[in-house]
Motif scaffolding. Structure first.
Motif, PDB file in Angstrom:
ATOM      1  N   ILE A   1      35.981  25.219  66.632  1.00 42.72           N
ATOM      2  CA  ILE A   1      35.596  26.593  65.839  1.00 42.72           C
ATOM      3  C   ILE A   1      36.767  27.675  65.756  1.00 42.72           C
ATOM      4  O   ILE A   1      36.869  28.508  64.840  1.00 42.72           O
ATOM      5  N   ASP A   2      37.869  27.525  66.735  1.00 41.20           N
ATOM      6  CA  ASP A   2      39.161  28.391  66.596  1.00 41.20           C
ATOM      7  C   ASP A   2      39.669  28.079  64.906  1.00 41.20           C
ATOM      8  O   ASP A   2      40.487  28.831  64.747  1.00 41.20           O
ATOM      9  N   HIS A   3      39.532  26.882  64.395  1.00 36.25           N
ATOM     10  CA  HIS A   3      40.049  26.560  63.397  1.00 36.25           C
ATOM     11  C   HIS A   3      39.569  27.381  62.031  1.00 36.25           C
ATOM     12  O   HIS A   3      40.393  27.405  61.056  1.00 36.25           O
ATOM     13  N   ILE A   4      38.243  27.841  62.158  1.00 31.93           N
ATOM     14  CA  ILE A   4      37.728  28.399  60.903  1.00 31.93           C
ATOM     15  C   ILE A   4      38.482  29.503  60.248  1.00 31.93           C
ATOM     16  O   ILE A   4      38.708  29.536  59.157  1.00 31.93           O
TER      17      ILE A   4
ATOM     18  N   LYS B   1      37.587  30.051  78.047  1.00 30.55           N
ATOM     19  CA  LYS B   1      37.821  28.612  77.387  1.00 30.55           C
ATOM     20  C   LYS B   1      38.979  27.990  78.224  1.00 30.55           C
ATOM     21  O   LYS B   1      40.060  28.602  78.287  1.00 30.55           O
ATOM     22  N   MET B   2      38.579  26.544  78.446  1.00 32.84           N
ATOM     23  CA  MET B   2      39.702  25.958  78.868  1.00 32.84           C
ATOM     24  C   MET B   2      40.896  25.692  77.955  1.00 32.84           C
ATOM     25  O   MET B   2      40.505  25.411  76.800  1.00 32.84           O
ATOM     26  N   SER B   3      41.953  26.156  78.333  1.00 32.05           N
ATOM     27  CA  SER B   3      43.136  26.129  77.374  1.00 32.05           C
ATOM     28  C   SER B   3      44.687  25.836  78.061  1.00 32.05           C
ATOM     29  O   SER B   3      44.532  26.306  79.273  1.00 32.05           O
TER      30      SER B   3
END
Ligand code: AMP
Ligand code: ZN
Length: 463
Positions: free
Chosen positions: A243-246, A281-283
């Motif tokens: 979803i971060d790519h939207i 968020k796991m990142s």
């Protein structure tokens, strides 16, 4: 009939491919500058489920995934350092070595959770010419401008910009930190780089190529437009990502592709939600991630992670915890034990019954895998002949990917009393209660059985 939530229309739509019976699907792949973590794996497992669901519906799927090995900066807004070059300078390796190491690690991780490879895996560095050609087409259409720092896409010239995220250009937030370089000649904060020049803070960039505008390297977004259209055509069916790519990456891909061809780029946009750990968020950047080998080191089977991810819908956030992974491991072991004693082979595929139909109906409802998993258990517990159950489950597992064909019919006669102790011991072992686990092993031994720990869960044999 398969239905999918399309980010572009913000609706659940019936899936109808551009060409009858065939599906072109593109997945944004990893940026290979650091370890693949179990958060990433949720995204790739859900892509795998989507692909296999399409196949179960009779479509032939052509799946393409890229590997970002150049040009992705530490910020999506074209500021910061190149992730690859940063990874190299931190470890004293060359950028090419860094890319190779983490690409191999990525494939090792996806293999561990039984994700099928894309038909085409394409690297950005191997498609520079295609990217340059696409930028030339955009220039010809009057959509780019050049500064001393980079070649930019001019978003004000593309009226559909913002359609995917539903953001108007004037409301678009493009963050930039004060400690990073900002090109003062950039016309609009949302304009994005198509080609960076190896000047200023990129002067010592080691990955560089010549281009009609000068020596440099591509921006992050152009590779996905260039390679997806190269392998799937100017218009194709499905594009997936997190979803971060939207709001940035995919919005930019649409602008680049449609700006060049004048045709609709992608029909269905599918976006996956994140895995959180301790409510975050796991990142990679937060360093709160776990790798698949770390969970293996703690005694879990990587397939238990796959099972865990099947229990949540791809469009919901998922909170990872070791308690939930333990439950998934216990459920998977139980499923394996249930199916071990089944007979295989009498019922053919054509004998798919109401359970299989309900299972497929559930996955066809925008990939409602948790509901489909409930049907699996209902079937397992039913009084249907075991050979029929086996035939059904093997079909269902073509989507779930739990590798149940390895255990179906591998019968071991274990008395109920022993099995109960084995289950308790497995739970104690995963909870790291080794004292209790050893105690239970002793009890099992006294009853004439031995437990062996294996990647497929606890195995029991007679002594
Ligand atoms: P990264 O290389 O960390 O930027 O991640 C690459 C892509 O993996 C992201 O754009 C997301 O789509 C996906 N991803 C990263 N972290 C997670 C997470 N915690 N859960 C699910 N997907 C993730
Ligand atoms: Zn991409």
């Amino acid at each position: 009939m398969l239905k999918l939530f399309n980010t572009l229309s913000r609706k659940i739509e019936e899936f109808v491919p551009l060409e009858k019976g065939k599906v072109g699907m593109y997945t944004c792949g990893p940026t290979v500058y650091d370890y693949t973590h179990i958060g990433h794996l949720r995204k790739y497992i859900n892509d795998d489920i989507l692909k296999k669901t399409l196949q179960a519906n009779g479509f032939s799927v052509h799946h393409v995934m890229n590997i970002t090995d150049v040009g992705h900066l530490t910020s999506d807004s074209d500021t910061g350092e190149d992730k690859m070059e940063k990874g190299a300078s931190e470890t004293g390796r060359t950028v090419w070595e860094v890319a190779k190491f983490y690409e191999d690690y990525f494939f090792k991780s996806v293999d561990a959770v039984n994700i099928e490879r894309a038909d085409i895996v394409c690297r950005a560095t191997e498609h520079i010419g295609k990217q340059v050609k696409l930028i030339e087409a955009l220039e010809k259409n009057g959509l780019v401008y050049v500064t001393s720092h980079a070649v930019y896409f001019d978003v004000s010239k593309f009226s559909k910009y913002g359609e995917l995220s539903g953001q108007k250009l004037e409301d678009k937030e493009v963050g930039s930190r004060s400690d990073v370089f900002v090109d003062k000649s950039k016309k609009h904060p949302a304009d994005f780089v198509l080609w960076f020049f190896t000047v200023g803070h990129f002067k010592s960039h080691t990955m560089k190529w010549s281009s009609p505008w000068g020596e440099g390297f591509p921006g992050w977004h152009i590779e996905c437009s260039a390679m997806s259209m190269e392998y799937l055509g100017e218009s194709f069916d499905i594009h997936t990502g997190g979803i971060d790519h939207i709001p940035v990456h995919h919005e930019n891909e649409i602008a680049q592709s449609e700006g060049a061809t004048g045709k609709q780029f992608v029909k269905y946009w599918v976006h996956h939600d994140f895995v959180n750990i301790d409510k975050e968020k796991m990142s990679k950047s937060k360093k709160n991630f776990l790798r698949v080998e770390e969970i293996e080191g703690k005694g879990y089977d990587p397939m238990a992670l796959r099972y865990l991810y099947l229990t949540a819908h791809y469009r919901s956030e998922m909170a990872f915890s070791f308690e939930s992974l333990t439950s998934a491991q216990v459920a998977l072991n139980k499923l394996r034990e249930e199916v071990r004693g089944w007979e295989v082979g009498i019922f053919s595929q054509s004998s798919k019954d109401k359970f299989y139909d309900r299972f497929l109906e559930a996955v066809n409802e925008d990939l409602n895998v948790p509901k489909a998993l409930a049907v699996v258990w209902e079937m397992v517990k039913s009084d249907m002949p075991s050979a029929q159950k086996a035939a059904d489950l093997l079909e269902m597992d073509k989507i779930l990917g739990l590798e149940l064909s390895k255990v179906i019919g591998q019968k071991i006669e274990i008395p109920e009393e022993v099995q109960k102790l084995v289950d308790l011991r497995e739970k104690a072992r995963l909870e790291k209660d080794f004292e209790r686990s050893d105690e239970l092993r002793g009890e099992i031994k006294r009853l004439g059985y031995e437990v062996l720990d294996s990647a497929d869960g606890a195995k029991v044999k007679k002594v």
